[in-house]
Design a protein around this motif. Structure first.
Motif, PDB file in Angstrom:
ATOM      1  N   GLY A 523      15.112  13.933 -10.454  1.00 24.72           N
ATOM      2  CA  GLY A 523      15.668  13.935 -11.322  1.00 24.72           C
ATOM      3  C   GLY A 523      16.662  14.992 -11.972  1.00 24.72           C
ATOM      4  N   PRO A 524      16.730  15.033 -13.450  1.00 20.91           N
ATOM      5  CA  PRO A 524      17.312  16.297 -13.571  1.00 20.91           C
ATOM      6  C   PRO A 524      16.369  17.181 -14.213  1.00 20.91           C
ATOM      7  N   TYR A 525      14.941  17.697 -13.443  1.00 23.66           N
ATOM      8  CA  TYR A 525      13.498  18.325 -14.068  1.00 23.66           C
ATOM      9  C   TYR A 525      13.417  19.029 -12.189  1.00 23.66           C
ATOM     10  N   VAL A 526      13.568  20.385 -11.899  1.00 26.01           N
ATOM     11  CA  VAL A 526      12.849  21.336 -10.998  1.00 26.01           C
ATOM     12  C   VAL A 526      11.002  21.205 -10.875  1.00 26.01           C
ATOM     13  N   LEU A 527      10.713  20.606  -9.884  1.00 32.10           N
ATOM     14  CA  LEU A 527       9.124  20.779  -9.831  1.00 32.10           C
ATOM     15  C   LEU A 527       8.861  21.482  -9.258  1.00 32.10           C
ATOM     16  N   VAL A 528       8.151  21.809  -9.075  1.00 31.23           N
ATOM     17  CA  VAL A 528       7.133  23.138  -7.799  1.00 31.23           C
ATOM     18  C   VAL A 528       5.483  22.924  -8.358  1.00 31.23           C
ATOM     19  N   VAL A 529       4.600  23.256  -7.496  1.00 33.10           N
ATOM     20  CA  VAL A 529       3.610  22.588  -7.473  1.00 33.10           C
ATOM     21  C   VAL A 529       2.597  23.174  -6.521  1.00 33.10           C
ATOM     22  N   TRP A 530       1.261  24.140  -5.934  1.00 33.80           N
ATOM     23  CA  TRP A 530       0.861  24.566  -5.209  1.00 33.80           C
ATOM     24  C   TRP A 530      -0.229  24.468  -5.283  1.00 33.80           C
ATOM     25  N   VAL A 531      -1.690  24.088  -4.284  1.00 31.34           N
ATOM     26  CA  VAL A 531      -2.557  24.054  -4.825  1.00 31.34           C
ATOM     27  C   VAL A 531      -3.600  25.144  -3.358  1.00 31.34           C
ATOM     28  N   GLY A 532      -4.180  25.674  -3.904  1.00 29.18           N
ATOM     29  CA  GLY A 532      -5.366  26.451  -3.368  1.00 29.18           C
ATOM     30  C   GLY A 532      -6.335  27.345  -3.719  1.00 29.18           C
ATOM     31  N   ASN A 533      -6.532  28.428  -3.710  1.00 25.69           N
ATOM     32  CA  ASN A 533      -7.774  28.747  -3.945  1.00 25.69           C
ATOM     33  C   ASN A 533      -7.293  30.277  -4.802  1.00 25.69           C
ATOM     34  N   PHE A 534      -7.727  30.301  -5.643  1.00 23.73           N
ATOM     35  CA  PHE A 534      -7.164  31.700  -5.952  1.00 23.73           C
ATOM     36  C   PHE A 534      -7.671  33.770  -5.582  1.00 23.73           C
ATOM     37  N   ASP A 535      -9.235  33.118  -5.064  1.00 17.32           N
ATOM     38  CA  ASP A 535      -9.126  34.137  -3.703  1.00 17.32           C
ATOM     39  C   ASP A 535      -9.114  34.289  -2.482  1.00 17.32           C
ATOM     40  N   ALA A 536      -7.867  33.268  -2.086  1.00 15.37           N
ATOM     41  CA  ALA A 536      -7.531  33.235  -1.278  1.00 15.37           C
ATOM     42  C   ALA A 536      -8.608  32.621  -0.168  1.00 15.37           C
ATOM     43  N   THR A 537      -9.931  32.191  -0.659  1.00 13.95           N
ATOM     44  CA  THR A 537     -10.110  31.115   0.657  1.00 13.95           C
ATOM     45  C   THR A 537      -9.375  30.279   1.264  1.00 13.95           C
ATOM     46  N   PRO A 538      -9.531  30.397   2.737  1.00 17.16           N
ATOM     47  CA  PRO A 538      -8.715  29.062   3.477  1.00 17.16           C
ATOM     48  C   PRO A 538      -9.226  28.285   3.501  1.00 17.16           C
ATOM     49  N   ASN A 539      -8.957  26.646   3.663  1.00 10.18           N
ATOM     50  CA  ASN A 539      -9.343  25.777   3.739  1.00 10.18           C
ATOM     51  C   ASN A 539      -8.039  24.612   4.654  1.00 10.18           C
ATOM     52  N   ALA A 541      -7.606  22.086   4.871  1.00 12.00           N
ATOM     53  CA  ALA A 541      -6.702  20.444   4.114  1.00 12.00           C
ATOM     54  C   ALA A 541      -5.843  20.605   2.977  1.00 12.00           C
ATOM     55  N   PHE A 542      -5.390  21.912   3.132  1.00  6.94           N
ATOM     56  CA  PHE A 542      -4.447  22.885   2.779  1.00  6.94           C
ATOM     57  C   PHE A 542      -2.990  23.371   3.132  1.00  6.94           C
ATOM     58  N   VAL A 543      -2.361  21.699   3.014  1.00  6.71           N
ATOM     59  CA  VAL A 543      -1.599  21.307   4.120  1.00  6.71           C
ATOM     60  C   VAL A 543      -0.526  21.061   2.998  1.00  6.71           C
ATOM     61  N   GLY A 544       0.617  21.255   2.753  1.00  2.76           N
ATOM     62  CA  GLY A 544       1.900  20.846   2.184  1.00  2.76           C
ATOM     63  C   GLY A 544       1.799  19.382   2.048  1.00  2.76           C
ATOM     64  N   VAL A 545       2.334  18.766   3.475  1.00  2.00           N
ATOM     65  CA  VAL A 545       2.392  17.344   2.784  1.00  2.00           C
ATOM     66  C   VAL A 545       0.906  16.107   2.794  1.00  2.00           C
ATOM     67  N   ARG A 546      -0.273  17.118   3.356  1.00  2.00           N
ATOM     68  CA  ARG A 546      -1.197  16.643   2.648  1.00  2.00           C
ATOM     69  C   ARG A 546      -2.167  16.228   1.900  1.00  2.00           C
ATOM     70  N   THR A 547      -1.390  17.716   0.828  1.00  2.00           N
ATOM     71  CA  THR A 547      -2.761  18.050   0.036  1.00  2.00           C
ATOM     72  C   THR A 547      -1.345  18.081  -1.813  1.00  2.00           C
ATOM     73  N   ALA A 548      -0.274  18.654  -1.266  1.00  2.00           N
ATOM     74  CA  ALA A 548       0.324  19.024  -2.635  1.00  2.00           C
ATOM     75  C   ALA A 548       1.798  17.943  -2.576  1.00  2.00           C
ATOM     76  N   ALA A 549       2.116  17.664  -1.912  1.00  2.00           N
ATOM     77  CA  ALA A 549       2.731  16.175  -1.831  1.00  2.00           C
ATOM     78  C   ALA A 549       2.685  15.282  -2.944  1.00  2.00           C
ATOM     79  N   PRO A 550       1.454  15.013  -2.517  1.00  2.00           N
ATOM     80  CA  PRO A 550       0.653  13.635  -3.402  1.00  2.00           C
ATOM     81  C   PRO A 550       0.408  14.249  -4.683  1.00  2.00           C
ATOM     82  N   LEU A 551       0.333  15.190  -4.931  1.00  2.00           N
ATOM     83  CA  LEU A 551      -0.144  15.470  -6.103  1.00  2.00           C
ATOM     84  C   LEU A 551       2.073  16.000  -7.098  1.00  2.00           C
TER      85      LEU A 551
END
Length: 767
Positions: A523-539, A541-551
């Motif tokens: 709508g009239p808003y800009v939304l940015v979402v990030w999912v991950g770990n601050f210590d850069a531990t990989p996972n 599950a950290f795939v944009g369409v699978r994890t960030a998009a649902p949030l």
């Protein structure tokens, strides 16, 4: 000299001395003590109050902004003759001395000026020497400062219980509001605290003192209509332990970056609370997949105001480094930068949304990009390549860009920490650099508008001045329109949660599964979402369409429900943008044989456009299936239309399980070109050659007729002026054209068989 003259002279000298003292430069009383700092939400609610450097809660509010009831109640309690004495009230001092030293109850006779002197100079006024010193310094204060300034200083420095000083800090802590908004009952309660600051807990003793002052108030203000209220009811007050600590990451960011004592943010507290709750719930629901942290930022595109920002899933969780502000952390953005790459390609005339791009194995020097799924889709439209996040078409576009490149756009956008363009190479198109979610929100904010960069507004005093034009309004609109076709990850229709709130969005995944992103316009808003770990531990599950998009869509779906009164503005195409029909398979103007067309946006004079030759007719022998040879016999042969794809794309279609019919080889079968017999090109009959056409500015109805004769098999003619599509029509219907300005034009006409001819034309505009 007569006595009265000496008196007058003395009074005059005294007046001159007082005037000199008053006018002599002096330190403002506001600077007498260090102050706390405030961070407020957009509606004025408290987000954070810091301790002053001396460990006190202390705020400064100008006298004019303090509720009048508070000022009057304090004067009634402490110093009724404040405006009439020179700093000391002799009558009050005598009464206090008689009461204190005559065996009665101890009683104070200090004026507000004397109490302020004791506070400023740290005096012990319990002894006679201390009291005399207090009197002298009170007179000194009155000589140096106005009554206004003394009263203002007292109200802002008076002890209010524990380490709380001043009515503004007390009001914020005890009642959750500014002293400008105090009710009469609350003002009476605060007015009795300075004499007994230990009663700041609002217990029975303070209630009794308040009721006594209330009785005096009613005597002094008998006609005050507020006297009829329920003033006797006990007040409910908060404690220091209940002091607000909201939006901690945003509050800390503002306190660290701004020098102001009061920071009035643009934060919408209701949206902030909802965002925090949604992220907390999402992390809890996905903890088994290794999701422990996320951050998000929400910006109103209408005024560039940051409405909510969550830096981490839990500020107080040390296990996830919760105090790190994820909205300001530099991370690899993955494919969330591709919309800006495509915007540049649109502006530079490389593509229009329905242009066909090749998703096929390709080497760019030593760089051989692959797609996330390890497969290649073959030919697909630019729109599909963007929303499906295909890497090879993106890298090819990056290799074709002139200036500015994607790196140049990011530089002009003020992205910090960029290395040289040579360092990234073409990998920047796939998220090879780093930027913060807040910076990414700024880029999508640019995309939400007219392509011009505008800074995020963090406080109400911020002004978002227009920055550089990064994309044209036409390209920004086309990218938004392309992203609106990106299907939801849950399979629901795009308008499942409200037709008035369209969503244009993109995902991103960093190399090695360190970061999952989803960014876009809701709508009239800009939304940015990030999912991950601050210590850069990989996972994995950290795939944009699978994890960030649902949030992202949890938040996107909640916004219309949280803001039912908000209507998203209609996204209308800007001037200079038109719609044309193109062949669905080739993305070019349809020839006669194109079986299916679709609409695309087109920037005249910029977007690439030509007549498609993908579909071509071939005479085929019914028995052998080979190309028929002339002369053609309708009894044994028939005209069939084939798609003439390059050999490598034919192989890709076959590998994808979508084989295309291979056209017969007319050269091999007949040693002639298999095509319609007529080779007659269109012949321009109007305008005439070697003629200058004169048009009058005063006659806007004057046009130039564009007409041409065409072969019998031609059904549509397309007219161009300097590569700009002017229009289309049947050969027998002339097209009327009025140039925009004087000059020389290269006119070209193309029929739906791909045959063309051209002519130079000169136009002059007369008054």
């Amino acid at each position: 000299m007569p006595r009265f003259k000496r008196i007058l002279l003395g009074l005059g000298l005294l007046a001159l001395l007082l005037l000199t003292l008053r006018l002599w430069p002096q330190t403002p009383l506001r600077e007498a003590a260090p102050l706390s700092r405030l961070v407020l939400a957009e509606n004025g609610e408290l987000l954070r109050m810091t301790l002053a450097s001396d460990g006190q809660y202390r705020l400064w509010l100008p006298l004019e902004e303090i509720a009048p009831a508070m000022v009057e109640a304090q004067l009634l309690k402490e110093d009724r003759n404040f405006y009439w004495h020179p700093g000391v009230d002799p009558g009050a001092l005598v009464r206090a001395a008689l009461a204190t030293y005559g065996g009665g109850m101890r009683q104070g006779g200090s004026t507000l000026s004397m109490q302020l002197a004791r506070r400023l100079y740290g005096l012990n006024s319990r002894s006679i020497a201390g009291k005399l010193q207090q009197i002298a310094l009170a007179l000194w204060l009155e000589a140096r400062h106005s009554k206004h300034d003394i009263l203002e200083a007292y109200l802002n420095l008076a002890p209010m219980g524990g380490n709380i000083e001043g009515v503004e800090a007390a009001s914020r802590i005890y009642f959750g509001k500014s002293a400008a908004q105090l009710s009469l009952s609350e003002a009476l309660a605060l007015a009795v605290i300075p004499q007994q600051p230990r009663r700041g807990r609002f217990g029975p003793a303070l209630q009794r003192a308040r009721l006594q002052l209330m009785a005096q108030w009613r005597q002094e203000h008998a006609d005050d209509p507020r006297n009829d209220g329920l003033l006797e009811l006990p007040l409910t007050a908060r404690s220091r332990q209940q002091l607000a600590f909201r939006a901690p990451h945003l509050s800390e960011q503002l306190l660290a970056s701004r020098p102001d004592d009061t920071l009035h943010s643009t934060l919408d507290l209701a949206l902030q609370t909802r965002l925090e709750r949604l992220i907390e719930q999402f992390v809890g629901d996905h903890r088994r997949q290794g999701v422990h942290n996320a951050s998000a930022i929400l910006v109103d595109s209408r005024d560039q105001a940051v409405k909510a920002m969550v830096g981490s899933a839990d500020y107080f969780d040390a296990a996830i480094h919760g105090q790190v502000n994820g909205a300001q952390a530099r991370r690899s953005p993955g494919s969330t930068l591709k919309p800006f790459l495509y915007g540049l390609a649109l502006d530079q005339g490389l593509i229009q949304p329905m242009s066909i791009l090749r998703d096929a194995p390709h080497a760019f020097g030593a760089f051989q990009p692959e797609n996330f799924d390890g497969r290649f889709a073959g030919p697909l439209t630019a729109q599909d390549a963007l929303i499906r996040s295909r890497n090879v078409p993106a890298v090819w576009l990056a290799s074709q860009l002139r200036q500015p490149s994607l790196h140049g756009l990011l530089q002009r956008a003020g992205i910090r920490g960029l290395r040289s363009e040579e360092h990234y190479g073409l990998a920047l198109a796939l998220g090879g650099g780093e930027l913060t979610p807040a910076e990414l929100a700024g880029l999508y904010l640019m995309l939400a508008g007219d392509g011009r960069l505008r800074a995020l507004r963090w406080t109400r005093s911020d002004r978002s001045e227009p920055g550089p034009q990064l994309l044209s309004p036409q390209a920004a609109f086309m990218v938004r329109d392309m992203l609106r076709h990106n299907p939801r990850p849950d399979g629901l229709p795009a308008d499942a949660r409200g037709r008035d709130w369209p969503v244009a969005w993109k995902t991103g995944t960093s190399w090695g599964f360190h970061d999952a992103w989803s960014a876009g316009l809701v709508g009239p808003y800009v939304l940015v979402v990030w999912v991950g770990n601050f210590d850069a531990t990989p996972n994995p599950a950290f795939v944009g369409v699978r994890t960030a998009a649902p949030l992202f869509f949890r938040i996107a779906d909640a916004l219309p429900l949280a803001l039912p009164q908000v209507r998203a503005p209609v996204d209308r195409p800007p001037p200079g943008l038109t719609r044309v029909d193109v062949c669905a398979a080739s993305g070019e103007l349809p020839n006669r044989w194109c079986p299916q067309t679709r609409k695309t946006w087109y920037i005249p004079g910029v977007s690439p456009i030509r007549v498609s030759d993908l579909h071509r007719p071939v005479w085929v022998d019914r028995l052998s299936g080979k190309a028929a040879c002339p002369p053609y016999d309708a009894a044994s042969s028939e005209l069939q239309v084939f798609e003439f794809w390059p050999t490598e794309l034919q192989r890709l279609f076959a590998a994808a399980g979508l084989p295309r019919r291979t056209p017969p080889d007319a050269e091999r079968d007949c040693r002639v070109q298999a095509a319609i017999d007529s080779l007659e090109v269109p012949r321009i009959s109007s305008p005439l050659s070697k003629v200058t056409y004169s048009l009058r500015l005063s006659q806007p109805q004057e046009n130039i007729a564009l007409a041409a004769s065409a072969a019998a098999d031609a059904r549509t003619l397309y007219w161009f002026a300097d590569q700009r599509l002017l229009g289309q029509g049947a050969p027998q219907a002339p097209l009327q054209w009025r140039p925009e300005k004087s000059g020389q034009y290269q006119l070209r006409v193309v029929d739906d068989q791909g045959r063309s001819s051209s002519r130079l034309l000169r136009v002059e505009f007369l008054p």
